[in-house]
Design an enzyme around this catalytic site. Sequence first.
Site, PDB file in Angstrom:
ATOM      1  N   ASP A 183      32.185 -71.919  78.600  1.00  0.00           N
ATOM      2  CA  ASP A 183      33.650 -72.013  78.485  1.00  0.00           C
ATOM      3  C   ASP A 183      34.264 -72.563  79.776  1.00  0.00           C
ATOM      4  OD1 ASP A 183      34.824 -71.398  76.082  1.00  0.00           O
ATOM      5  OD2 ASP A 183      34.730 -69.219  76.377  1.00  0.00           O
TER       6      ASP A 183
ATOM      7  N   LYS B 242      32.847 -72.438  65.458  1.00  0.00           N
ATOM      8  CA  LYS B 242      31.851 -72.726  66.494  1.00  0.00           C
ATOM      9  C   LYS B 242      30.445 -72.688  65.896  1.00  0.00           C
ATOM     10  CE  LYS B 242      34.939 -71.259  70.107  1.00  0.00           C
ATOM     11  NZ  LYS B 242      35.525 -70.187  70.888  1.00  0.00           N
TER      12      LYS B 242
ATOM     13  N   GLN C  29      34.436 -64.394  73.054  1.00  0.00           N
ATOM     14  CA  GLN C  29      35.693 -64.837  72.456  1.00  0.00           C
ATOM     15  C   GLN C  29      36.878 -64.018  72.980  1.00  0.00           C
ATOM     16  OE1 GLN C  29      35.830 -67.527  70.223  1.00  0.00           O
ATOM     17  NE2 GLN C  29      38.036 -67.311  70.534  1.00  0.00           N
TER      18      GLN C  29
END
Length: 281
Positions: free
Chosen positions: A119, A52, A96
Amino acid sequence: MAQIIDGKVISQIIKNELRLQVQDLQSKGKKCTLVVIQVGNDPASSVYVANKKKACEYIGISSRSYELPEETPEQQLLELIDELNNDAGVHGILCQLPLPKHINEKRVINRISPQKDVDGFHPQNVGALMIGEQGFVSCTPAGIIELLKRSDVEIEGRHCVIIGRSNIVGKPMAMLMLRENATVTVCHSKTKDLQNICRQADILIVAMGKPKYITRDYIKEGAVVIDVGIHRDASNKLCGDVDYKDVEPVCSAITPVPGGVGPMTICMLMKNCIDAMKDYS
Ligand code: NAD
């Protein structure tokens, strides 16, 4: 021979488009920032986080990361999220997953401001998707829509069968395919006669987490097959939920693993981050 839907090539095209958008925003004095939080040092998570960061660098998004120790108390993580929610210089926040067992994932997801939830996991964004309102969409299903559209796969009016009903892939995928006017069937571990249902699919999207489970017996001749699964096979090679070698000769188009759906996920995360800045700053 089936058309190979090349996620590497398509994601590179999108990354270049996003890079131009970021340059344009920068010329107007706007800087986009993504914050990635990792708790503990799960090796797979570390790889995802590193990828990322790399994508951010390429596109021109500034990335900041917090690598917190495994034993970080939940309250401390929630306070960090509050701080980032209130920081006008931060546009996207990503925590995460998976989180260590002592941290309640749901509480963490719900704490991230829906306007910074790149997300697309916050219930407000999930609800927005359900009723067709603007919001962030989970990156993997959003990436699959891009793959289909950019490969000229017609969606409207076609029967799409999705295997898997997870909150991050199967369910949002079903909503997105409905939005594109497909007729959608969702299958899961309790579905009876999976093979027969799959054989009715014009577009089959497989997100079941079972290596090479789907063979040609599940495929209607000429169907489009999208493989979301990622696994290592007995010889440590990456493979998907679909037995690629067996299925490829009977379908009209297929995504490989690696190099299909995978590269699109990070790409869509980058897009969400830029949208977060455009829409809310
Ligand atoms: P999950 O484990 O949360 O969900 C799996 C789903 O498959 C469940 O809904 C279950 O009911 C269904 N299922 C399991 N066995 C079944 C069976 N025999 N018949 C019918 N349905 C069955 O998984 P997930 O998070 O949705 O991920 C699915 C796969 O996709 C995993 O391999 C994961 O690693 C991969 N994945 C890849 C990406 C990417 O970027 N490429 C992103 C997310 C997930």
